[in-house]
Design a protein around this motif. Structure first.
Motif, PDB file in Angstrom:
ATOM      1  N   LEU A  90      -0.590  59.335  67.165  1.00  0.00           N
ATOM      2  CA  LEU A  90       0.783  59.228  67.646  1.00  0.00           C
ATOM      3  C   LEU A  90       1.261  57.789  67.519  1.00  0.00           C
ATOM      4  O   LEU A  90       0.844  56.914  68.285  1.00  0.00           O
ATOM      5  N   ALA A  91       2.148  57.536  66.557  1.00  0.00           N
ATOM      6  CA  ALA A  91       2.659  56.185  66.320  1.00  0.00           C
ATOM      7  C   ALA A  91       3.829  55.904  67.250  1.00  0.00           C
ATOM      8  O   ALA A  91       4.708  56.746  67.434  1.00  0.00           O
ATOM      9  N   SER A  92       3.856  54.696  67.807  1.00  0.00           N
ATOM     10  CA  SER A  92       4.914  54.338  68.756  1.00  0.00           C
ATOM     11  C   SER A  92       6.259  54.094  68.082  1.00  0.00           C
ATOM     12  O   SER A  92       7.298  54.280  68.699  1.00  0.00           O
ATOM     13  N   ASP A  93       6.239  53.671  66.829  1.00  0.00           N
ATOM     14  CA  ASP A  93       7.499  53.395  66.123  1.00  0.00           C
ATOM     15  C   ASP A  93       7.294  53.549  64.618  1.00  0.00           C
ATOM     16  O   ASP A  93       6.174  53.767  64.153  1.00  0.00           O
ATOM     17  N   GLU A  94       8.386  53.443  63.867  1.00  0.00           N
ATOM     18  CA  GLU A  94       8.332  53.665  62.424  1.00  0.00           C
ATOM     19  C   GLU A  94       7.480  52.632  61.696  1.00  0.00           C
ATOM     20  O   GLU A  94       6.805  52.958  60.721  1.00  0.00           O
ATOM     21  N   GLY A 116       7.599  60.096  69.079  1.00  0.00           N
ATOM     22  CA  GLY A 116       8.930  60.592  69.422  1.00  0.00           C
ATOM     23  C   GLY A 116       9.330  61.842  68.666  1.00  0.00           C
ATOM     24  O   GLY A 116      10.252  62.558  69.082  1.00  0.00           O
ATOM     25  N   SER A 117       8.649  62.160  67.568  1.00  0.00           N
ATOM     26  CA  SER A 117       8.997  63.353  66.783  1.00  0.00           C
ATOM     27  C   SER A 117       8.726  64.641  67.554  1.00  0.00           C
ATOM     28  O   SER A 117       9.226  65.694  67.188  1.00  0.00           O
ATOM     29  N   PRO A 123      11.859  55.919  68.656  1.00  0.00           N
ATOM     30  CA  PRO A 123      10.674  55.066  68.764  1.00  0.00           C
ATOM     31  C   PRO A 123      10.529  54.544  70.194  1.00  0.00           C
ATOM     32  O   PRO A 123      11.490  54.540  70.962  1.00  0.00           O
ATOM     33  N   ILE A 124       9.334  54.121  70.517  1.00  0.00           N
ATOM     34  CA  ILE A 124       9.100  53.456  71.801  1.00  0.00           C
ATOM     35  C   ILE A 124       9.306  51.971  71.550  1.00  0.00           C
ATOM     36  O   ILE A 124       8.556  51.359  70.783  1.00  0.00           O
TER      37      ILE A 124
END
Length: 161
Positions: A90-94, A116-117, A123-124
């Motif tokens: 789980l990535a926090s942002d792009e 966020g998806s 994004p966080i």
């Protein structure tokens, strides 16, 4: 009648340095899963190695403690083995998502997505250079994203069992 054993969920929460967003996300996701009775393995890591071995930012710890969320982690950098060890990354942002996609090995089995998806594609934001309010907002976002993630993965696992 005992429930069918579903595939174990193993999630890795990822931000840049692994001292703000991802350790908070790890702690919140573990806490919410436990309260919901969902078995899950959760860890966190950073795409960069700036803070390897360090404890989370004191503001991350303070916000978790304020909300009675246990937090206990030390920063580490993402490794290629994580792409096989975990079911979900789980990535926090792009930016971190792009970094993960760049280092993702050909034998990867983990689903790599923007966290966020699972909810609103937002994004966080990195709270590092701001005040405690930014950390509170990250906490609130982690709560929403944790519930959305758990809703989706438990729905998916019950449909496939």
């Amino acid at each position: 009648m005992p429930a069918q054993s579903s595939p174990e969920i193993k999630a890795l929460v990822v931000c840049l340095g692994n001292i703000c967003r991802s350790p908070m996300g790890e702690a919140v996701l573990k806490d919410i899963a436990q309260k919901r009775g969902i078995e899950i393995v959760v860890d966190s890591a950073g795409t960069a190695g700036y803070h390897v071995g360090e404890e989370p930012d004191e503001r991350t710890v303070a916000v978790c403690k304020k909300h009675n969320v246990p937090i206990d982690s030390h920063a580490r950098q993402v490794s290629t083995s994580d792409f096989v060890r975990f079911t979900h990354i789980l990535a926090s942002d792009e930016s971190n998502l792009r970094n993960l996609e760049r280092i993702k090995p050909s034998n990867a089995t983990a689903e790599v997505r923007l966290w966020g998806s699972y909810l609103d594609n937002k994004p966080i934001p990195d709270p590092y250079y701001g005040g405690i309010n930014g950390f509170e907002k990250v906490y609130e976002q982690c709560v929403r994203l944790s519930n959305a993630f758990l809703d989706e993965v438990t729905r998916t696992s019950t449909q496939t069992s």
